[in-house]
Design a protein around this motif. Structure first.
Motif, PDB file in Angstrom:
ATOM      1  N   SER A 174       0.846  -1.185   0.000  1.00 39.58           N
ATOM      2  CA  SER A 174       0.000   0.000   0.000  1.00 39.58           C
ATOM      3  C   SER A 174       0.888   1.244   0.000  1.00 39.58           C
ATOM      4  CB  SER A 174      -0.913   0.007   1.224  1.00 39.58           C
ATOM      5  OG  SER A 174      -1.687   1.200   1.260  1.00 39.58           O
ATOM      6  N   LEU A 175       0.277   2.390  -0.218  1.00 44.97           N
ATOM      7  CA  LEU A 175       1.016   3.647  -0.138  1.00 44.97           C
ATOM      8  C   LEU A 175       1.011   4.161   1.300  1.00 44.97           C
ATOM      9  CD1 LEU A 175      -0.294   5.534  -3.315  1.00 44.97           C
ATOM     10  CD2 LEU A 175       1.771   4.131  -3.075  1.00 44.97           C
ATOM     11  N   PRO A 176       2.074   4.809   1.722  1.00 46.73           N
ATOM     12  CA  PRO A 176       2.077   5.452   3.043  1.00 46.73           C
ATOM     13  C   PRO A 176       1.382   6.809   2.942  1.00 46.73           C
ATOM     14  CG  PRO A 176       4.166   5.836   1.991  1.00 46.73           C
ATOM     15  CD  PRO A 176       3.378   4.993   1.030  1.00 46.73           C
ATOM     16  N   GLU A 177       1.248   7.487   4.068  1.00 47.48           N
ATOM     17  CA  GLU A 177       0.747   8.864   4.013  1.00 47.48           C
ATOM     18  C   GLU A 177       1.802   9.720   3.303  1.00 47.48           C
ATOM     19  OE1 GLU A 177      -1.685  11.577   7.059  1.00 47.48           O
ATOM     20  OE2 GLU A 177       0.384  11.221   7.701  1.00 47.48           O
ATOM     21  N   MET A 178       1.371  10.484   2.300  1.00 53.12           N
ATOM     22  CA  MET A 178       2.321  11.256   1.493  1.00 53.12           C
ATOM     23  C   MET A 178       1.820  12.697   1.333  1.00 53.12           C
ATOM     24  SD  MET A 178       3.558   8.604  -1.525  1.00 53.12           S
ATOM     25  CE  MET A 178       1.981   8.590  -2.347  1.00 53.12           C
ATOM     26  N   TYR A 179       2.743  13.629   1.520  1.00 50.31           N
ATOM     27  CA  TYR A 179       2.446  15.045   1.323  1.00 50.31           C
ATOM     28  C   TYR A 179       2.976  15.539  -0.030  1.00 50.31           C
ATOM     29  CZ  TYR A 179       1.145  14.932   6.211  1.00 50.31           C
ATOM     30  OH  TYR A 179       0.529  14.617   7.402  1.00 50.31           O
ATOM     31  N   ALA A 180       3.617  14.644  -0.742  1.00 50.56           N
ATOM     32  CA  ALA A 180       4.080  14.899  -2.108  1.00 50.56           C
ATOM     33  C   ALA A 180       4.308  13.543  -2.754  1.00 50.56           C
ATOM     34  CB  ALA A 180       5.364  15.723  -2.126  1.00 50.56           C
ATOM     35  N   PHE A 181       4.236  13.501  -4.080  1.00 51.92           N
ATOM     36  CA  PHE A 181       4.529  12.236  -4.757  1.00 51.92           C
ATOM     37  C   PHE A 181       4.973  12.510  -6.189  1.00 51.92           C
ATOM     38  CE2 PHE A 181      -0.065  12.658  -5.781  1.00 51.92           C
ATOM     39  CZ  PHE A 181      -0.006  12.546  -7.166  1.00 51.92           C
ATOM     40  N   SER A 182       5.605  11.490  -6.777  1.00 53.78           N
ATOM     41  CA  SER A 182       5.877  11.428  -8.213  1.00 53.78           C
ATOM     42  C   SER A 182       5.504  10.024  -8.656  1.00 53.78           C
ATOM     43  CB  SER A 182       7.353  11.701  -8.519  1.00 53.78           C
ATOM     44  OG  SER A 182       7.720  13.007  -8.144  1.00 53.78           O
ATOM     45  N   VAL A 183       4.722   9.921  -9.730  1.00 50.34           N
ATOM     46  CA  VAL A 183       4.331   8.640 -10.321  1.00 50.34           C
ATOM     47  C   VAL A 183       4.808   8.643 -11.760  1.00 50.34           C
ATOM     48  CG1 VAL A 183       2.440   7.101 -10.931  1.00 50.34           C
ATOM     49  CG2 VAL A 183       2.305   8.443  -8.841  1.00 50.34           C
ATOM     50  N   LYS A 228      -3.749   9.415   1.706  1.00 48.86           N
ATOM     51  CA  LYS A 228      -3.979   8.583   2.885  1.00 48.86           C
ATOM     52  C   LYS A 228      -3.362   7.195   2.722  1.00 48.86           C
ATOM     53  CE  LYS A 228      -8.285  10.986   3.968  1.00 48.86           C
ATOM     54  NZ  LYS A 228      -9.756  10.863   4.106  1.00 48.86           N
ATOM     55  N   PRO A 229      -2.969   6.587   3.828  1.00 50.20           N
ATOM     56  CA  PRO A 229      -2.360   5.242   3.777  1.00 50.20           C
ATOM     57  C   PRO A 229      -3.403   4.141   3.843  1.00 50.20           C
ATOM     58  CG  PRO A 229      -2.233   6.085   6.006  1.00 50.20           C
ATOM     59  CD  PRO A 229      -2.919   7.164   5.183  1.00 50.20           C
ATOM     60  N   VAL A 272       6.775   4.777  -7.859  1.00 49.32           N
ATOM     61  CA  VAL A 272       6.200   5.855  -7.041  1.00 49.32           C
ATOM     62  C   VAL A 272       7.240   6.336  -6.036  1.00 49.32           C
ATOM     63  CG1 VAL A 272       4.331   6.524  -5.473  1.00 49.32           C
ATOM     64  CG2 VAL A 272       3.895   4.815  -7.266  1.00 49.32           C
ATOM     65  N   TRP A 273       7.360   7.661  -5.922  1.00 54.75           N
ATOM     66  CA  TRP A 273       8.231   8.300  -4.921  1.00 54.75           C
ATOM     67  C   TRP A 273       7.375   9.161  -4.003  1.00 54.75           C
ATOM     68  CZ3 TRP A 273       9.218   7.556  -9.998  1.00 54.75           C
ATOM     69  CH2 TRP A 273      10.445   6.999 -10.376  1.00 54.75           C
ATOM     70  N   ASP A 274       7.859   9.410  -2.817  1.00 54.13           N
ATOM     71  CA  ASP A 274       7.127  10.261  -1.871  1.00 54.13           C
ATOM     72  C   ASP A 274       7.666  11.702  -1.897  1.00 54.13           C
ATOM     73  OD1 ASP A 274       9.557   9.897  -0.679  1.00 54.13           O
ATOM     74  OD2 ASP A 274       8.772   9.009   1.192  1.00 54.13           O
ATOM     75  N   VAL A 291       8.960   4.342  -2.862  1.00 52.89           N
ATOM     76  CA  VAL A 291       7.720   3.864  -2.239  1.00 52.89           C
ATOM     77  C   VAL A 291       7.254   2.588  -2.938  1.00 52.89           C
ATOM     78  CG1 VAL A 291       5.291   4.392  -1.796  1.00 52.89           C
ATOM     79  CG2 VAL A 291       7.029   6.163  -1.482  1.00 52.89           C
ATOM     80  N   ILE A 292       7.112   2.638  -4.250  1.00 52.48           N
ATOM     81  CA  ILE A 292       6.785   1.465  -5.061  1.00 52.48           C
ATOM     82  C   ILE A 292       7.847   1.345  -6.147  1.00 52.48           C
ATOM     83  CG2 ILE A 292       5.117   0.368  -6.597  1.00 52.48           C
ATOM     84  CD1 ILE A 292       4.103   0.531  -3.767  1.00 52.48           C
ATOM     85  N   ALA A 293       8.576   0.248  -6.149  1.00 52.55           N
ATOM     86  CA  ALA A 293       9.582  -0.016  -7.177  1.00 52.55           C
ATOM     87  C   ALA A 293       9.053  -1.112  -8.102  1.00 52.55           C
ATOM     88  CB  ALA A 293      10.909  -0.439  -6.553  1.00 52.55           C
ATOM     89  N   TRP A 294       9.284  -0.955  -9.401  1.00 54.11           N
ATOM     90  CA  TRP A 294       8.780  -1.904 -10.380  1.00 54.11           C
ATOM     91  C   TRP A 294       9.573  -3.204 -10.293  1.00 54.11           C
ATOM     92  CZ3 TRP A 294       4.536  -2.488 -12.926  1.00 54.11           C
ATOM     93  CH2 TRP A 294       4.472  -3.253 -14.086  1.00 54.11           C
ATOM     94  N   ALA A 295       8.902  -4.275  -9.847  1.00 48.63           N
ATOM     95  CA  ALA A 295       9.543  -5.584  -9.726  1.00 48.63           C
ATOM     96  C   ALA A 295       8.452  -6.647  -9.767  1.00 48.63           C
ATOM     97  CB  ALA A 295      10.335  -5.685  -8.427  1.00 48.63           C
TER      98      ALA A 295
END
Length: 439
Positions: free
Chosen positions: A253-262, A355-356, A388-390, A413-417
């Motif tokens: 799942s995603l954590p709580e994030m105040y910024a992101f890059s997808v 939200k997480p 995904v980065w935070d 946060v999420i690495a492609w694997a």
């Protein structure tokens, strides 16, 4: 006496009654008081010569009255039955007309904001498909063909690397595919003969889709022997059909994030709209973070049901690298296509943290947590390197990703694997090397 069709005995009797009453009325004109008596008269008899009051037996009069009453009641019952039949036919016709209108309507523009999904009938896993049954069968047939193609590739591989275990597994999988084809053929025959029962469609589809998922997993396990030496990020997901059951799920799942890059690589030429590359839902909010191109609308990013239109032009059947960055401060966002910034904006869900504890799905738009998929919003195409980065990536970092630079970073946060992705419903994994396999 049963009510007969026009021309039966009861009809002439009713027609002769007025004349008989007139005749009796004429006979009673010389008396102080008159009475009107109903008397049955043979068709070839003289009405005015019929028995005067008092000459006929009371039993005959009573019998005639009862017969007339029974005839009226039966005719009334017939009329009521006909009215009920008309009501049923009218209701069925109304349902057919409304279904025809729904199928004839083109994909309407999808409104923004919280009400964007309220007016549509969802094609979820628990519902009957809005697509005709024949279209569903066609989709299952294409899925089976895709699996057969993969099995043929495995056969070619097994001939080069003989193994009794591999051959046994191949035979089992071939038998399963044959059984599925028989099921699909049986459903086609039922449709053609008009014996198809829509009440059992959902249950039958569930069984076939479950078998497809199991079959796909077995083939994937068999293919794994060819991929042991492949880097874990050199793969792509393929979604060949627009269905409500083909998807992939990220295990984390995603954590709580105040910024992101997808960021991701994608390829599609689906029309209208390529669908939903990914969706992230949390309890109480199905549209926490969604990327979607629905109908004839441009691609949109949704955050907490707030919408920004993205200036992407990627629906051309070629591989493209896209990135979207965002920060909760003032809701500032930026969009990149093939390493170049193509748009930006602000006030997109400002001061709302992601939200997480949600569910991250690739290839489908969620209307409920982890489900509620709509086939019309499904992604059709190929997708790879979903990271995904935070934090917000810099333009230089985005460019490195798009050009496959050795300095490119995987998502923190999420690495492609492959180990991070589960696939369902016939979606497939293939080898993919970014920048070497483009277009």
């Amino acid at each position: 006496m049963a009510a007969g069709p026009p021309g039966s005995g009861s009809r002439p009797l009713l027609l002769l009654l007025p004349l008989l009453l007139l005749c009796l009325r004429g006979r009673g004109q010389g008396f102080g008081q008159t009475r009107f008596i109903c008397t049955s008269v043979p068709l070839d008899g003289d009405m005015c010569a019929a028995s005067a009051p008092g000459t006929g037996s009371a039993e005959e009069l009573k019998s005639t009255v009862l017969q007339l009453r029974e005839t009226v009641l039966q005719q009334k019952e017939t009329i009521m039955n006909q009215k009920e039949t008309i009501r049923e036919l009218t209701a069925k016709l109304g349902r057919c007309e409304s279904q025809s209108v729904l199928e004839a309507l083109p994909g309407e523009a999808k409104g923004g904001g919280a009400g964007r999904k309220g007016g549509f009938s969802k094609n979820t896993m628990g519902d009957l498909s809005r697509a005709p049954a024949a279209e569903t069968l066609s989709q299952l047939g294409q899925t089976l063909q895709s699996l057969k193609t993969r099995l043929e590739n495995l056969e070619q591989f097994s001939r080069m690397n003989s193994s009794s275990q591999t051959n046994n597994l191949k035979d089992i999988l071939q038998n399963k595919i044959d059984d599925l084809e028989k099921q699909v053929l049986s459903r086609v025959n039922s449709l053609e003969e008009g014996k198809f029962n829509p009440k059992n469609e959902s249950e039958e589809r569930g069984k076939i889709e479950s078998t497809l998922t199991s079959l796909h997993q077995r083939i994937s396990d068999l293919e794994k022997g060819q991929k042991d030496n492949r880097p874990p990020d050199r793969f792509q997901l393929t979604f060949p059909l627009r269905t409500n059951y083909m998807y992939a799920k990220v295990k984390k799942s995603l954590p709580e994030m105040y910024a992101f890059s997808v960021c991701m690589w994608m390829k599609s030429n689906a029309s209208p709209g390529m669908g939903t590359p990914f969706s992230y839902a949390v309890p109480g909010q199905a549209n926490e973070l969604v990327l979607i191109e629905w109908g004839n609308n441009p691609m949109e990013i949704l955050i907490n049901d707030k919408v920004a239109k993205l200036p992407f032009v990627i629906n051309d059947g070629k591989w493209h690298h896209i990135c979207v960055t965002w920060t909760t401060r003032d809701g500032v966002w930026e969009a990149y296509q093939d390493g170049t910034q193509t748009g930006s904006g602000e006030n997109l869900a400002p001061y709302h943290p992601i939200k997480p504890q949600g569910v991250l799905v690739l290839g489908q738009e969620q209307d409920t947590l982890g489900g509620g998929f709509d086939a019309t919003q499904a992604f059709v195409g190929e997708l790879a390197h979903f990271n995904v980065w935070d934090r917000k990536l810099s333009p230089g970092e985005v460019y490195s990703l798009a050009t496959c630079s050795t300095r490119a970073l995987a998502g923190n946060v999420i690495a492609w694997a492959e180990a991070n992705i589960d696939i369902y419903g016939g979606a497939t994994k293939w080898t993919f090397e970014a920048c070497r396999q483009l277009n």
